[in-house]
Design a protein around this motif. Structure first.
Motif, PDB file in Angstrom:
ATOM      1  N   VAL A  24      75.424  37.515 121.624  1.00  0.00           N
ATOM      2  CA  VAL A  24      74.011  37.140 121.711  1.00  0.00           C
ATOM      3  C   VAL A  24      73.773  36.698 123.148  1.00  0.00           C
ATOM      4  N   PRO A  25      73.116  37.523 123.942  1.00  0.00           N
ATOM      5  CA  PRO A  25      72.856  37.171 125.345  1.00  0.00           C
ATOM      6  C   PRO A  25      71.823  36.043 125.447  1.00  0.00           C
ATOM      7  N   ILE A  26      71.631  35.542 126.648  1.00  0.00           N
ATOM      8  CA  ILE A  26      70.593  34.551 126.890  1.00  0.00           C
ATOM      9  C   ILE A  26      69.238  35.212 126.669  1.00  0.00           C
ATOM     10  N   SER A  27      68.348  34.512 125.995  1.00  0.00           N
ATOM     11  CA  SER A  27      67.177  35.159 125.387  1.00  0.00           C
ATOM     12  C   SER A  27      66.232  35.826 126.371  1.00  0.00           C
ATOM     13  N   ASN A  28      66.044  35.308 127.565  1.00  0.00           N
ATOM     14  CA  ASN A  28      65.084  35.939 128.479  1.00  0.00           C
ATOM     15  C   ASN A  28      65.766  36.854 129.498  1.00  0.00           C
ATOM     16  N   HIS A  29      67.045  37.142 129.290  1.00  0.00           N
ATOM     17  CA  HIS A  29      67.748  38.052 130.188  1.00  0.00           C
ATOM     18  C   HIS A  29      67.483  39.504 129.798  1.00  0.00           C
ATOM     19  N   LEU A  30      67.544  40.371 130.810  1.00  0.00           N
ATOM     20  CA  LEU A  30      67.192  41.773 130.610  1.00  0.00           C
ATOM     21  C   LEU A  30      68.379  42.724 130.782  1.00  0.00           C
ATOM     22  N   TYR A  31      69.424  42.252 131.450  1.00  0.00           N
ATOM     23  CA  TYR A  31      70.572  43.101 131.741  1.00  0.00           C
ATOM     24  C   TYR A  31      71.756  42.580 130.958  1.00  0.00           C
ATOM     25  N   PHE A  32      72.526  43.502 130.387  1.00  0.00           N
ATOM     26  CA  PHE A  32      73.639  43.119 129.532  1.00  0.00           C
ATOM     27  C   PHE A  32      74.879  43.916 129.933  1.00  0.00           C
ATOM     28  N   TYR A  33      76.017  43.259 129.800  1.00  0.00           N
ATOM     29  CA  TYR A  33      77.257  43.836 130.299  1.00  0.00           C
ATOM     30  C   TYR A  33      78.394  43.561 129.328  1.00  0.00           C
ATOM     31  N   TRP A  34      79.382  44.452 129.369  1.00  0.00           N
ATOM     32  CA  TRP A  34      80.687  44.178 128.767  1.00  0.00           C
ATOM     33  C   TRP A  34      81.748  44.345 129.854  1.00  0.00           C
ATOM     34  N   PHE A  49      73.864  47.633 130.608  1.00  0.00           N
ATOM     35  CA  PHE A  49      72.847  48.112 129.653  1.00  0.00           C
ATOM     36  C   PHE A  49      71.524  47.487 130.024  1.00  0.00           C
ATOM     37  N   TYR A  50      70.492  48.318 130.149  1.00  0.00           N
ATOM     38  CA  TYR A  50      69.169  47.817 130.512  1.00  0.00           C
ATOM     39  C   TYR A  50      68.120  48.699 129.872  1.00  0.00           C
ATOM     40  N   ASN A  51      67.092  48.075 129.369  1.00  0.00           N
ATOM     41  CA  ASN A  51      65.960  48.827 128.805  1.00  0.00           C
ATOM     42  C   ASN A  51      66.438  49.793 127.720  1.00  0.00           C
ATOM     43  N   ASN A  52      67.333  49.288 126.886  1.00  0.00           N
ATOM     44  CA  ASN A  52      67.835  50.024 125.724  1.00  0.00           C
ATOM     45  C   ASN A  52      68.656  51.261 126.046  1.00  0.00           C
ATOM     46  N   PHE A  61      85.305  53.171 129.939  1.00  0.00           N
ATOM     47  CA  PHE A  61      84.328  53.312 128.847  1.00  0.00           C
ATOM     48  C   PHE A  61      84.226  54.780 128.460  1.00  0.00           C
ATOM     49  N   ASP A  62      85.214  55.242 127.669  1.00  0.00           N
ATOM     50  CA  ASP A  62      85.224  56.648 127.265  1.00  0.00           C
ATOM     51  C   ASP A  62      84.506  56.816 125.923  1.00  0.00           C
ATOM     52  N   ASP A  63      84.709  57.981 125.317  1.00  0.00           N
ATOM     53  CA  ASP A  63      83.965  58.308 124.089  1.00  0.00           C
ATOM     54  C   ASP A  63      84.319  57.402 122.914  1.00  0.00           C
ATOM     55  N   GLN A  64      85.397  56.653 123.040  1.00  0.00           N
ATOM     56  CA  GLN A  64      85.768  55.740 121.953  1.00  0.00           C
ATOM     57  C   GLN A  64      84.903  54.482 121.935  1.00  0.00           C
ATOM     58  N   PHE A  65      84.197  54.247 123.038  1.00  0.00           N
ATOM     59  CA  PHE A  65      83.390  53.049 123.169  1.00  0.00           C
ATOM     60  C   PHE A  65      81.903  53.379 123.015  1.00  0.00           C
ATOM     61  N   SER A  66      81.170  52.452 122.449  1.00  0.00           N
ATOM     62  CA  SER A  66      79.713  52.577 122.425  1.00  0.00           C
ATOM     63  C   SER A  66      79.108  51.183 122.411  1.00  0.00           C
ATOM     64  N   VAL A  67      77.877  51.101 122.872  1.00  0.00           N
ATOM     65  CA  VAL A  67      77.165  49.829 122.866  1.00  0.00           C
ATOM     66  C   VAL A  67      75.822  50.041 122.205  1.00  0.00           C
ATOM     67  N   GLU A  68      75.315  48.920 121.681  1.00  0.00           N
ATOM     68  CA  GLU A  68      74.053  48.991 120.971  1.00  0.00           C
ATOM     69  C   GLU A  68      73.366  47.642 121.056  1.00  0.00           C
ATOM     70  N   ARG A  69      72.049  47.696 121.077  1.00  0.00           N
ATOM     71  CA  ARG A  69      71.261  46.477 120.955  1.00  0.00           C
ATOM     72  C   ARG A  69      70.407  46.693 119.700  1.00  0.00           C
ATOM     73  N   PRO A  70      70.968  46.364 118.537  1.00  0.00           N
ATOM     74  CA  PRO A  70      70.334  46.739 117.274  1.00  0.00           C
ATOM     75  C   PRO A  70      69.028  46.000 116.982  1.00  0.00           C
ATOM     76  N   ASP A  71      68.872  44.827 117.591  1.00  0.00           N
ATOM     77  CA  ASP A  71      67.632  44.074 117.385  1.00  0.00           C
ATOM     78  C   ASP A  71      67.322  43.339 118.681  1.00  0.00           C
ATOM     79  N   GLY A  72      66.412  42.389 118.626  1.00  0.00           N
ATOM     80  CA  GLY A  72      66.006  41.734 119.858  1.00  0.00           C
ATOM     81  C   GLY A  72      66.979  40.713 120.396  1.00  0.00           C
TER      82      GLY A  72
END
Lengths: 113, 109
Positions: A24-34, A49-52, A61-72
């Motif tokens: 759960v990132p900080i609520s008003n942040h726009l950029y997300f990282y792993w 990750f930015y703007n979905n 980060f090959d095909d075995q990895f994926s990221v998602e922002r499923p909700d807000g």
């Protein structure tokens, strides 16, 4: 002070299994990282990750990895079929606009057996 | 290629013994330089941002400085609780963040 939270703190899985690490990132942040950190080694960039959508990814980060922002609020990292060498600490981070520092969570320690 | 190099890899000091950690960078169009502290088993904790050469930031026993080629983290009269790994990271004009490998600092009482 707002903070980045990660769950679980420790995940043990068998080789070949799928894992989902949650953040759960900080609520008003726009950029997300792993990032990941193998024991005793440097912090390695995985994906941003930015703007979905993914804005940048590393060779790790090959095909075995994926990221998602499923909700807000949540930001997830999925590893489809874990390998022994995926064992590491995985850190989520978020940042605001412009030249803004990353704020990290305390990580998920992933152990693949 | 953008690169951030930290030295030394490890530093052992006696309590009260001041020293400096170095962060050399070749980052295209550096827009900012970050310093972090990382304790074992924890995520990096943000300390400072430096934006331009000549800038200095201070927090307790730590002072960060920036030149056109490197940044220093000066530790004055350190205490055992300052023991940690210190990371620096450069923010490039392409909005990429490049981390160094860190300096493991150990302060003996």
């Amino acid at each position: 002070e707002p903070e980045v939270t990660q769950t679980p703190s420790h995940q043990v899985t068998q080789m070949g299994q799928e894992v989902i690490l949650r953040c759960v990132p900080i609520s008003n942040h726009l950029y997300f990282y792993w990032y990941r950190q193998i024991l005793g080694q440097k912090v390695e960039f995985l994906v941003s990750f930015y703007n979905n959508e993914i804005s940048e990814k590393s060779e790790i980060f090959d095909d075995q990895f994926s990221v998602e922002r499923p909700d807000g609020s949540n930001f997830t990292l999925k590893i489809r079929s874990t390998k022994l060498e995926d064992s590491a600490m995985y850190f989520c981070a978020s940042s605001g606009q412009g030249v803004s520092p990353l704020h990290f969570g305390n990580g998920t320690r992933l152990t693949v057996t | 290629e953008d690169q951030v190099t930290q030295s030394p890899e490890a530093l052992r000091l006696q309590e009260g013994e001041s020293s400096s950690l170095n962060c050399s960078y070749t980052v295209s169009g550096l827009r900012g330089l970050f310093w972090y502290r990382q304790d074992p088993g924890k995520g990096p904790e943000f300390l400072f941002t430096l934006y331009s050469a000549g800038e200095e930031k201070e927090k307790e026993r730590l002072k960060a400085t920036l030149t056109k080629k490197e940044s220093f983290l000066h530790i004055t009269a350190p205490k055992p609780e300052d023991s940690a790994t210190y990371l620096c990271a450069g923010y490039s004009s392409a909005s990429k963040i490049i981390f160094g490998s860190g300096t493991r600092l150990s302060i003996r009482p």
